[in-house]
Design an enzyme around this catalytic site. Structure first.
Site, mmCIF file in Angstrom:
data_model
loop_
_atom_site.group_PDB
_atom_site.id
_atom_site.type_symbol
_atom_site.label_atom_id
_atom_site.label_comp_id
_atom_site.label_asym_id
_atom_site.label_seq_id
_atom_site.Cartn_x
_atom_site.Cartn_y
_atom_site.Cartn_z
ATOM 1 N N GLU A 206 6.638 -0.816 29.545
ATOM 2 C CA GLU A 206 6.840 -2.175 30.056
ATOM 3 C C GLU A 206 8.100 -2.789 29.426
ATOM 4 O O GLU A 206 8.908 -3.408 30.110
ATOM 5 C CB GLU A 206 5.600 -3.016 29.728
ATOM 6 C CG GLU A 206 5.479 -4.283 30.541
ATOM 7 C CD GLU A 206 4.205 -5.052 30.199
ATOM 8 O OE1 GLU A 206 3.384 -4.556 29.397
ATOM 9 O OE2 GLU A 206 4.037 -6.150 30.747
ATOM 10 N N GLY B 34 0.892 -12.974 30.309
ATOM 11 C CA GLY B 34 -0.303 -13.718 29.954
ATOM 12 C C GLY B 34 -1.073 -13.013 28.848
ATOM 13 O O GLY B 34 -1.709 -13.648 28.005
ATOM 14 N N ALA B 35 -1.009 -11.669 28.834
ATOM 15 C CA ALA B 35 -1.802 -10.918 27.866
ATOM 16 C C ALA B 35 -0.966 -10.162 26.830
ATOM 17 O O ALA B 35 -1.471 -9.775 25.782
ATOM 18 C CB ALA B 35 -2.726 -9.947 28.592
ATOM 19 N N SER B 36 0.318 -9.887 27.126
ATOM 20 C CA SER B 36 1.160 -9.235 26.113
ATOM 21 C C SER B 36 2.581 -9.749 26.205
ATOM 22 O O SER B 36 2.958 -10.406 27.177
ATOM 23 C CB SER B 36 1.136 -7.711 26.284
ATOM 24 O OG SER B 36 1.939 -7.316 27.375
ATOM 25 N N THR B 37 3.352 -9.456 25.166
ATOM 26 C CA THR B 37 4.767 -9.833 25.166
ATOM 27 C C THR B 37 5.573 -8.658 24.624
ATOM 28 O O THR B 37 5.093 -7.910 23.766
ATOM 29 C CB THR B 37 4.992 -11.130 24.350
ATOM 30 O OG1 THR B 37 6.340 -11.567 24.537
ATOM 31 C CG2 THR B 37 4.740 -10.947 22.861
ATOM 32 N N GLN B 38 6.786 -8.468 25.157
ATOM 33 C CA GLN B 38 7.608 -7.324 24.780
ATOM 34 C C GLN B 38 8.976 -7.762 24.260
ATOM 35 O O GLN B 38 9.554 -8.717 24.793
ATOM 36 C CB GLN B 38 7.860 -6.396 25.979
ATOM 37 C CG GLN B 38 6.673 -5.601 26.449
ATOM 38 C CD GLN B 38 5.617 -6.429 27.150
ATOM 39 O OE1 GLN B 38 4.466 -6.504 26.738
ATOM 40 N NE2 GLN B 38 6.007 -7.098 28.209
HETATM 41 N N1 ADP Z 1 5.060 -21.491 37.062
HETATM 42 C C1 ADP Z 1 4.471 -21.060 35.961
HETATM 43 N N2 ADP Z 1 4.368 -21.866 34.890
HETATM 44 C C2 ADP Z 1 3.787 -21.439 33.763
HETATM 45 N N3 ADP Z 1 3.291 -20.207 33.589
HETATM 46 C C3 ADP Z 1 3.357 -19.370 34.631
HETATM 47 C C4 ADP Z 1 3.945 -19.734 35.859
HETATM 48 N N4 ADP Z 1 3.871 -18.671 36.704
HETATM 49 C C5 ADP Z 1 3.270 -17.692 36.020
HETATM 50 N N5 ADP Z 1 2.941 -18.105 34.779
HETATM 51 C C6 ADP Z 1 2.289 -17.348 33.696
HETATM 52 O O1 ADP Z 1 3.104 -16.226 33.399
HETATM 53 C C7 ADP Z 1 2.264 -15.207 32.850
HETATM 54 C C8 ADP Z 1 2.517 -13.939 33.626
HETATM 55 O O2 ADP Z 1 1.832 -12.915 33.016
HETATM 56 P P1 ADP Z 1 1.392 -11.581 33.752
HETATM 57 O O3 ADP Z 1 2.609 -10.862 34.178
HETATM 58 O O4 ADP Z 1 0.375 -11.888 34.791
HETATM 59 O O5 ADP Z 1 0.630 -10.858 32.584
HETATM 60 P P2 ADP Z 1 0.975 -9.555 31.703
HETATM 61 O O6 ADP Z 1 2.436 -9.285 31.844
HETATM 62 O O7 ADP Z 1 0.613 -9.921 30.302
HETATM 63 O O8 ADP Z 1 0.113 -8.473 32.257
HETATM 64 C C9 ADP Z 1 0.834 -15.714 32.952
HETATM 65 O O9 ADP Z 1 0.456 -16.301 31.729
HETATM 66 C C10 ADP Z 1 0.935 -16.787 34.023
HETATM 67 O O10 ADP Z 1 -0.052 -17.785 33.870
HETATM 68 CA CA CA Z 2 4.051 -9.291 33.334
#
Ligand code: ADP
Ligand code: CA
Length: 494
Positions: free
Chosen positions: A174, A203-207
């Site tokens: 990722e 939403g669940a991880s950061t890179q």
């Molecule tokens: N317009 C927005 N404002 C704030 N947060 C947002 C917006 N659109 C998406 N998000 C957030 O961005 C994040 C996207 O993470 P996601 O790609 O679904 O998860 P992961 O990459 O951890 O599997 C989520 O926390 C979602 O709520």
């Molecule tokens: Ca993502």
């Protein structure tokens, strides 16, 4: 008679030889102009297409890419043609009813059919990559995770597209593919200026991913690539549970132990008050388990709106005390010193863009958040009537988390903060791991730089045309001053 013959020789325009040369000259010129015109006319491009589904923890997005068939190995040629947001939550939310996961994708698959020419459907590869939401579900309940993946696979296999796989990608993938995407779109691979690091907040991880001048101490954080003739040693790390939704749970957990009926939270606006279930905080492997009795309780979540206190509470989700390497970011994870410029995308962008902090210094961003977090909840709602309730309620928390993660977690400073660009798109294509993933799987990034012609084709044809006209003019001048080489048969010359 002799006089007449002399006259004829002095008026060459009437001679057969001149007409002959003129005819050849004009014919050659017309041919050349026609060739140049036809060759320079853009030939209708043949396009290829590819589909990648980003099955994130919060939602799934479908990306359709397109590229000119004959230029697929050139950097920057693939562009995003279309996106479709799958309705509802991420696929991991279908753990209890896995068939719903595949079903949820149907609408966007139909939409993709309409967006790719029908005669290309069969040859268009489709990939699905699931990220941290599915990594967490696999940890919690591997059987359900398996069923969810089986369901999405079935949907994709029943589509007219060329199914190429659906899997849970690793955190390293990722990170690395996000890095490839931003540098491919920025055409950085063939520039001397170097590459850009990638920061992705989900939403669940950061890179975090960047090229480090120092050798990477831990093999888990190292990835090597040879692209367009250059070697890159990447440092990459994915922090599971440090996406903004999971970190909110981590922060609430710290304040909810022991479980009480109400919770005062500086990361939410003054006047914010909502009843929430304890289960919503503890339903993830990222936090401690609590007894079933407490799980069924609820609590009132009250905002107090204080940036400084919010920051101290967020600091508690990081562990800075143990590090077995020469240096660490947090939780004992090795990280070399921050180097170069960075593109910060996904939720880094959504949040900072909403807060109008994408072009500010770290000090100004802190001041901005102090004011923002302290603004009463009613005023915030009034100012942004159309913004999704959950996002709006959490921007103070998310903004504070972003500043804390970048400054205290990754060790960005007041000085190098300006090297971070908060980006959504580069040249109309979203920054994210999907494009890099597809480029890699379709072998569209060659290890060695492809040979490029000295000049573009159009330029070459134009140059040939000009050189030929120049030679013809020389020929004419030569004739004018030195006489005409004969066009007639050798017998007549004698
Ligand atoms: N317009 C927005 N404002 C704030 N947060 C947002 C917006 N659109 C998406 N998000 C957030 O961005 C994040 C996207 O993470 P996601 O790609 O679904 O998860 P992961 O990459 O951890 O599997 C989520 O926390 C979602 O709520
Ligand atoms: Ca993502």
């Amino acid at each position: 008679m002799a006089e007449q013959r002399e006259m004829k020789a002095k008026t060459p325009w009437h001679s057969g030889k001149v007409i002959c040369v003129a005819v050849f000259f004009i014919a050659a010129l017309i041919t050349l102009v026609a060739i140049a015109f036809v060759q320079n006319k853009p030939i209708p491009q043949k396009y290829k297409y590819g589909i990648v589904l980003d099955a994130g923890s919060s939602h799934t997005a479908v990306y359709i890419y397109e590229w000119p068939a004959e230029k697929e190995n050139n950097t920057g040629m693939v562009r995003q043609r279309h996106t479709c947001a799958v309705k509802g939550k991420g696929i991991s939310s279908y753990a209890q009813k896995s068939s719903g996961a595949g079903q949820s994708l149907m609408e966007c698959i139909e939409d993709a059919k309409g967006n790719i020419p029908a005669d290309k459907h069969e040859e268009t590869p489709v990939y699905l990559g699931a990220t941290a939401g599915m990594r967490l579900l696999r940890m919690q309940d591997s059987e359900s995770a398996e069923e969810v993946m089986t369901s999405v696979k079935a949907t994709l296999m029943s589509s007219p597209f060329d199914y190429q796989g659906a899997r849970i990608i690793s955190g390293q993938e990722e990170g690395a593919f996000g890095w490839i995407t931003v540098n491919y779109l920025g055409k950085n691979f063939r520039k001397a200026a170097g590459t850009m690091g990638a920061l992705d907040l989900g939403g669940a991880s950061t890179q975090i991913t960047f090229v480090s001048g120092q050798s990477v101490e831990s093999p888990d954080n190292s990835m090597d690539f040879r692209l367009y003739g250059n070697d890159y040693q990447l440092y990459t790390h994915s922090f599971l549970c440090y996406g903004k939704d999971q970190v909110l749970k981590l922060a609430l957990e710290k304040r909810l132990m022991p479980v009480e009926t109400s919770l005062e939270d500086p990361c939410f606006h003054p006047g914010y008050s909502e009843k929430k279930s304890v289960k919503n905080v503890f339903d993830t492997p990222c936090v401690h388990t609590i007894n079933k009795e407490d799980m069924d309780k609820s609590f009132t979540h009250n905002g107090t709106g204080n940036f400084t206190e919010c920051q101290s509470s967020i600091m508690k989700v990081f562990n800075f005390s143990q590090c077995t390497n020469s240096r660490c970011s947090f939780n004992g994870v090795y990280q070399p010193p921050i180097e170069g410029t960075f593109g910060a995308f996904s939720a880094f962008y959504f949040v900072m863009n909403f807060l109008n902090l994408t072009g500010h210094s770290l000090a100004d961003s802190k001041r901005g958040l102090e004011v923002y977090c302290n603004t009463p909840w009613d005023a915030i709602k009034e100012r942004h009537p159309t913004v999704k309730h959950k996002y709006l309620a959490e921007y103070c928390f998310s903004g504070t988390y972003i500043l804390t993660l970048l400054e205290n977690g990754y060790n960005f400073t007041f000085e190098n903060w300006k090297h971070i660009s908060f980006i959504d798109k580069i040249e109309d294509s979203n920054a994210g791991w999907t494009l890099g993933y597809m480029l890699n799987l379709t072998n569209m990034i060659p290890a060695e730089a492809p040979d490029t012609p000295l000049m573009p084709h159009g330029g070459f044809v134009t140059l040939v045309l000009f050189l030929t006209i120049f030679l013809l003019i020389l020929l004419l001048l030569w004739y004018k001053f030195l006489g005409l080489p004969s066009c007639s048969s050798p017998k007549e010359v004698v």
